[in-house]
Design a protein around this motif. Structure first.
Motif, PDB file in Angstrom:
ATOM      1  N   ALA A   1      -9.559   4.061   3.615  1.00 15.28           N
ATOM      2  CA  ALA A   1      -9.645   3.281   2.542  1.00 15.28           C
ATOM      3  C   ALA A   1      -9.572   1.590   2.844  1.00 15.28           C
ATOM      4  N   VAL A   2     -10.055   0.772   1.989  1.00 18.18           N
ATOM      5  CA  VAL A   2      -9.858  -0.746   2.253  1.00 18.18           C
ATOM      6  C   VAL A   2      -9.563  -1.087   1.160  1.00 18.18           C
ATOM      7  N   ARG A   3      -8.777  -2.243   1.012  1.00 19.27           N
ATOM      8  CA  ARG A   3      -8.103  -2.977  -0.042  1.00 19.27           C
ATOM      9  C   ARG A   3      -9.366  -4.320  -0.515  1.00 19.27           C
TER      10      ARG A   3
ATOM     11  N   ILE B   1      -8.506  -0.233  -4.362  1.00 20.21           N
ATOM     12  CA  ILE B   1      -8.753   0.738  -3.108  1.00 20.21           C
ATOM     13  C   ILE B   1     -10.240   1.120  -3.084  1.00 20.21           C
TER      14      ILE B   1
ATOM     15  N   HIS C   1      -8.631   2.799  -9.297  1.00 19.16           N
ATOM     16  CA  HIS C   1      -8.202   2.610  -8.063  1.00 19.16           C
ATOM     17  C   HIS C   1      -7.582   1.215  -7.954  1.00 19.16           C
TER      18      HIS C   1
ATOM     19  N   ILE D   1      -4.552  -1.288  -7.732  1.00 19.17           N
ATOM     20  CA  ILE D   1      -3.083  -1.422  -6.904  1.00 19.17           C
ATOM     21  C   ILE D   1      -2.090  -1.770  -7.839  1.00 19.17           C
TER      22      ILE D   1
ATOM     23  N   GLU E   1      -1.462   3.423  -6.663  1.00 13.42           N
ATOM     24  CA  GLU E   1      -2.670   3.335  -7.164  1.00 13.42           C
ATOM     25  C   GLU E   1      -3.197   3.858  -8.208  1.00 13.42           C
TER      26      GLU E   1
ATOM     27  N   PRO F   1      -2.547   4.272  -0.187  1.00 11.28           N
ATOM     28  CA  PRO F   1      -2.442   4.561   0.730  1.00 11.28           C
ATOM     29  C   PRO F   1      -2.203   3.235   1.834  1.00 11.28           C
TER      30      PRO F   1
ATOM     31  N   VAL G   1      -3.035   0.646   4.303  1.00 11.30           N
ATOM     32  CA  VAL G   1      -4.130   0.178   4.822  1.00 11.30           C
ATOM     33  C   VAL G   1      -4.193  -1.065   5.843  1.00 11.30           C
TER      34      VAL G   1
END
Lengths: 266, 65, 266, 65
Positions: free
Chosen positions: A114-116, A125, B31, B33, B44, B57, B59
């Motif tokens: 996953a990337v933000r 995400i 999704h 945050i 999330e 998660p 990251v």
């Protein structure tokens, strides 16, 4: 052994860099060439009616949002630029051979699940971005090719653990490749003279930096230069003696870099 | 995963880490945050109706070409 | 050593052939894979709004009119199929590596300065068609790659004397490659069971042919099969022991071919 | 290369090999191949106004993908 990262940015054709590479090789130097494909991917994406989309990471890095469709275009664009650089070098008498990081498992990468991404202040995400980081380089393959008299010309994508193609940063891929090949020098060309203390004022070029100064110097770097400074640090940490961030726009860009013009990190 | 009723005026959800009620000033994006104001956990938004939260998660920074 | 030419025609995905190739390699056989890209080029050309154009030679062969623009699309389409076959093989545990004929000067070709095309009964000379014939194969490069444990996956274009990319027939490129590598067998897969005495009646499959019968057999061949029969002759003349024209559509296409199913030429 | 005047009714050109006059029933296409009725040489129409002929290049059969 020298690794040269050719810029993929707009307006910098590969001709000048290829001429220097040809001179180096004819003088007996061994060279591995690495390039990206950001600009070419954007133009091809437009042509195919799939406008490129970008993600900005919380720390301000912008990169391509590479979902499955964008990956297909990214891969085609990188290969097309690869073929152009290979032909340019061959026309200069260099026995160049193109490979992507997928071929022969050259660049094995770890995909980030996953990337933000930050969009109008909202952080989300993203899970279908096919991006990653190169973890392993098949140096034996590159030595076999160099031994056969070939000059490898390498480009993304890399290959993930599920054998899927991954978008990887070409500067950092060049850095880990330089380390794996025990290259003496890594030259990273781009459309600026090097790291500038006050971008875009080219008079504020920082001529040299020690490894310890690097982490603070990242703050000075703008846009894509950020990752080049990080890549330089990674190359030095991997045992490369010298990294030069140099200007791709001028005549003899690599010879100038090897003579110390640009930002020399050692 | 914790769920919650979506009342017409305020949008609330329960923090899966500490159980606190989190109030949204606007409908969150899928999704998205958010940080729990009580325990500070990064969460999330995994579903919208009703708003469902899960620990975000970890990251590490990275980028492609 | 076996050379396998995977069909590039419509509707034949590479999966079945790749599964057989993986089994052969895991059983210790060395394999070189060759493929074309005719169908993929047509679909990509349509996507890019540059409909493909074709030339019919005086003796009835149809091939792509590959001017500069069409060459760019042809090259991209071949590379995209190449990446797909490489990934399919890698997912089956084969350390596959893709190369075009340009890379490392693998396939050096002679460009025909002019080709003849028949259009509505009028024969004209065309000079900007980038087509040619492979004259030389860099067998040392392929041996170096095989020695490094890689399975080469090769595709057009080839490279001309002026370092320009050339459209070459993949069946004939596979034939000359098989000869240069002293391959024992060349398997050419396509969407028919083999050479049919009375196309399209698949019951009229010709099980085997001696080299001497080949030249007359060409008359029986329809469409793209013509060039496969010619390629088979060229492979035999280059020292390949056996060529099998086999059906790509069935399970275990290569194992069947090696067991003699299809048209065996020796 | 031999050239010739293009009269309004008939289109003629001179064969560069044997000098015979070749008459065209319709305006030829550029790069079209014509055979000289006298000497049988294969000629290429290299220009149209006026019609210019040259020996057609020998070309061996071949095809790409």
């Amino acid at each position: 052994m020298i690794v040269v990262k050719i810029g993929g940015a707009e307006g910098i054709g590969p001709q000048l860099a290829c001429e220097d590479i040809a001179r180096l090789i004819h003088a007996g130097e061994r060279v591995v060439v690495v390039h990206g494909g950001s600009h070419d991917t954007n133009t091809l994406a437009e042509r195919l009616g799939v406008p490129p989309r970008f993600i900005t990471s919380p720390s301000g890095h912008t990169s391509r949002y590479t979902d499955a469709r964008a990956m297909e275009i990214f891969e085609m664009a990188c290969r097309r630029l690869n073929a152009r650089i290979v032909r340019t070098l061959r026309a200069l008498g260099v026995d160049a051979l193109g490979l992507s990081g997928v071929d022969g498992g050259l660049w094995k990468a770890r995909r980030k699940p996953a990337v933000r991404a930050v969009d109008n202040g909202v952080t989300t995400i993203i899970r279908d971005d096919h991006s990653g980081t190169v973890e392993r380089v098949d140096a034996d393959l590159l030595h076999a090719l160099l031994g056969a008299g070939k000059t490898p010309v390498l480009c993304p994508p890399a290959i993930g653990h599920e054998h899927e193609p991954l978008n990887v940063d070409a500067d950092r891929a060049a850095a880990i490749t330089a380390g794996a090949m025990r290259a003496h020098t890594l030259v990273i060309l781009s459309n600026v003279p090097g790291l500038l203390r006050a971008f875009p004022d080219e008079a504020t070029l920082i001529p040299s930096l020690a490894r310890v100064e690097l982490d603070s110097a990242i703050e000075l770097a703008q846009g894509r230069m950020k990752r080049k400074v990080i890549a330089a640090g990674e190359a030095l940490d991997a045992g490369v003696h010298r990294v030069v961030l140099a200007d791709a726009r001028r005549e003899h860009p690599i010879e100038r870099a090897l003579a110390g013009q640009g930002t020399v990190l050692a | 995963m914790s769920q919650t009723a979506t009342t017409t005026e305020t949008l609330t959800a329960t923090c899966p880490e500490c159980g606190a009620t989190i109030t949204f000033s606007r409908p969150p994006r899928r999704h998205e945050i958010v940080r729990c104001p009580d325990c500070g956990a990064e969460l999330e938004v995994t579903a919208l109706s009703p708003i469902t939260l899960a620990l975000a998660p970890e990251v590490e920074e990275d980028w492609g070409e």
